[in-house]
Write an enzyme that holds these catalytic residues in place. Structure first.
Site, PDB file in Angstrom:
ATOM      1  N   MET A  30     -20.893 -13.069   3.829  1.00  0.00           N
ATOM      2  CA  MET A  30     -21.984 -11.937   3.581  1.00  0.00           C
ATOM      3  C   MET A  30     -22.402 -11.782   2.314  1.00  0.00           C
ATOM      4  SD  MET A  30     -21.250  -9.058   6.318  1.00  0.00           S
ATOM      5  CE  MET A  30     -20.083  -8.052   5.508  1.00  0.00           C
ATOM      6  N   GLY A  31     -22.436 -13.019   1.426  1.00  0.00           N
ATOM      7  CA  GLY A  31     -22.674 -12.911  -0.088  1.00  0.00           C
ATOM      8  C   GLY A  31     -21.811 -12.180  -0.896  1.00  0.00           C
ATOM      9  N   LEU A  33     -20.771 -13.292  -3.838  1.00  0.00           N
ATOM     10  CA  LEU A  33     -19.413 -14.042  -3.724  1.00  0.00           C
ATOM     11  C   LEU A  33     -18.686 -14.017  -5.050  1.00  0.00           C
ATOM     12  CD1 LEU A  33     -20.886 -17.581  -2.705  1.00  0.00           C
ATOM     13  CD2 LEU A  33     -20.193 -15.691  -1.298  1.00  0.00           C
ATOM     14  N   GLY A  36     -12.802 -16.146  -4.140  1.00  0.00           N
ATOM     15  CA  GLY A  36     -12.160 -16.109  -3.075  1.00  0.00           C
ATOM     16  C   GLY A  36     -13.074 -17.086  -2.040  1.00  0.00           C
ATOM     17  N   HIS A  37     -14.415 -16.632  -2.015  1.00  0.00           N
ATOM     18  CA  HIS A  37     -15.188 -17.176  -1.322  1.00  0.00           C
ATOM     19  C   HIS A  37     -15.530 -18.812  -1.746  1.00  0.00           C
ATOM     20  CE1 HIS A  37     -17.129 -13.128  -0.904  1.00  0.00           C
ATOM     21  NE2 HIS A  37     -17.100 -13.707   0.395  1.00  0.00           N
ATOM     22  N   GLN A  61     -21.833  -5.631  12.258  1.00  0.00           N
ATOM     23  CA  GLN A  61     -20.370  -5.367  12.092  1.00  0.00           C
ATOM     24  C   GLN A  61     -20.057  -4.224  11.312  1.00  0.00           C
ATOM     25  OE1 GLN A  61     -19.908  -9.520  10.110  1.00  0.00           O
ATOM     26  NE2 GLN A  61     -18.573  -8.480   8.871  1.00  0.00           N
ATOM     27  N   ASP A 150      -8.782 -11.572   5.455  1.00  0.00           N
ATOM     28  CA  ASP A 150      -9.317 -11.011   6.699  1.00  0.00           C
ATOM     29  C   ASP A 150      -8.529 -11.537   7.983  1.00  0.00           C
ATOM     30  OD1 ASP A 150     -11.161  -9.103   5.830  1.00  0.00           O
ATOM     31  OD2 ASP A 150     -12.093 -10.984   4.888  1.00  0.00           O
ATOM     32  N   SER A 185     -12.020  -9.234  -3.228  1.00  0.00           N
ATOM     33  CA  SER A 185     -12.898  -8.740  -2.254  1.00  0.00           C
ATOM     34  C   SER A 185     -14.358  -7.817  -2.759  1.00  0.00           C
ATOM     35  CB  SER A 185     -12.228  -7.461  -1.450  1.00  0.00           C
ATOM     36  OG  SER A 185     -12.938  -6.571  -0.774  1.00  0.00           O
TER      37      SER A 185
HETATM   38  O1  PAF Z   1     -15.775 -12.290   6.207  1.00  0.00           O
HETATM   39  C1  PAF Z   1     -17.047 -12.085   6.287  1.00  0.00           C
HETATM   40  O2  PAF Z   1     -17.606 -12.160   5.336  1.00  0.00           O
HETATM   41  C2  PAF Z   1     -17.899 -11.734   7.671  1.00  0.00           C
HETATM   42  O3  PAF Z   1     -17.044 -10.848   8.459  1.00  0.00           O
HETATM   43  C3  PAF Z   1     -18.349 -12.846   8.330  1.00  0.00           C
HETATM   44  C4  PAF Z   1     -17.294 -13.768   8.671  1.00  0.00           C
HETATM   45  C5  PAF Z   1     -19.279 -13.696   7.330  1.00  0.00           C
HETATM   46  C6  PAF Z   1     -19.266 -12.631   9.626  1.00  0.00           C
HETATM   47  O4  PAF Z   1     -20.251 -11.872   9.042  1.00  0.00           O
END
Ligand code: PAF
Length: 284
Positions: A30-31, A33, A36-37, A61, A150, A185
């Site tokens: 979800m950007g 970043l 971790g990403h 979500q 997560d 996070s």
């Molecule tokens: O973990 C996240 O950032 C989000 O839940 C995901 C998996 C990109 C879905 O929007």
């Protein structure tokens, strides 16, 4: 690196990769970043020929009391980081293309979506599974990488992948932590410098749990009591949403810690809700 915003174009490029016999690794985000990403991109690069990272702040979500407009964004910075991580494609679809006005189809993993995070945030996982199913359909990955941070999300997505028969391998990559143990996070940026040290409470509690297990204590009730004390001592204003001891496949609650036990917790502090988890035996 190519930036793609159109779904049609992304589908065509993914088909082309497949036609050339190249395997595709997908990293949905979800950007905003952080390291971790980038570790997920790194993992995907090891497992596939080409890597697609997606940036999409997924409205479905967010639960009604969560503010979608306040979610941190930094598209330019994200593109720069994704490029220097050696990713091949960044896919940034528009909300109106993902969820057109007449949108009415959702994907829902029934049981696993209802406990822990799902109990606290009803409809959250339905949003996650719906967007990830759409991203799987658009990019046709051979491998998709999600973070252990997560944990429940990864388990729910594994179940969806199995149930819907997606021909891909889902990899769960380890949590990346700050020096003091706080799991990375996008939400960590909400803390002021004064508040930030208290956010270590979750890691301290999990570490305590792991130490207790190593010393031979396996009662979830005893360990939870100690974890609550550690959290209260580190952040007196913290409100614990849940501390749960479950197995690592069906999220079944356990009273005694075993080899497969994961301890997950959610804690609210200074108006920020943090989650974290840890396997209580062995490494990780
Ligand atoms: O973990 C996240 O950032 C989000 O839940 C995901 C998996 C990109 C879905 O929007």
């Amino acid at each position: 690196m190519q930036t793609i915003r159109s779904i049609k174009k992304m589908q065509a490029v993914a088909r082309q990769f497949a036609a050339e016999g190249k395997t595709i690794g997908l990293v949905p985000t979800m950007g905003f970043l952080h390291e971790g990403h980038l570790s997920l991109i790194d993992r995907a690069k090891k497992a596939a020929d080409v890597v697609i990272t997606t940036i999409f702040v997924n409205p479905t979500q967010f639960t009604p009391h969560e503010d979608l407009t306040k979610y941190p964004r930094d598209e330019k910075g994200d593109i720069r980081k994704i490029k220097s991580a050696g990713c091949d494609i960044v896919f940034i679809p528009k909300a109106i293309d993902i969820y057109p006005d007449d949108f009415q189809t959702y994907v829902s993993v029934e049981k696993l979506s209802q406990t822990l995070e799902g109990a606290a945030r009803p409809t959250h996982f339905r949003g996650v599974t719906t967007i990830v199913a759409k991203l799987f359909n658009i990019t046709r990955p051979d491998v998709a990488v999600f973070g252990m941070k997560d944990f429940q999300q990864a388990i729910v997505l594994k179940q969806m992948t199995h149930d819907l028969g997606y021909p891909l391998k889902l990899i769960i990559a380890p949590t990346v932590r700050e020096k003091d143990g706080l799991a990375m996070s996008s939400r960590n940026k909400y803390f002021t410098p004064d508040q930030r040290p208290e956010a270590r409470a979750l890691y301290y509690a999990l570490r305590t749990a792991k130490e207790m297990v190593a010393s031979g204590i396996d009662s979830a009730r005893k360990i939870e009591k100690e974890m609550r004390a550690v959290i209260a001592a580190t952040c007196p204003s913290a409100e614990i949403d849940y501390i749960a001891f479950t197995d690592d496949v069906g999220l079944k609650k356990v009273g005694r810690v075993a080899k497969s036990t994961i301890c997950s917790l959610a804690v609210r502090m200074h108006r920020v809700r943090l989650i974290d988890n840890m396997k209580l035996t062995g490494r990780g």
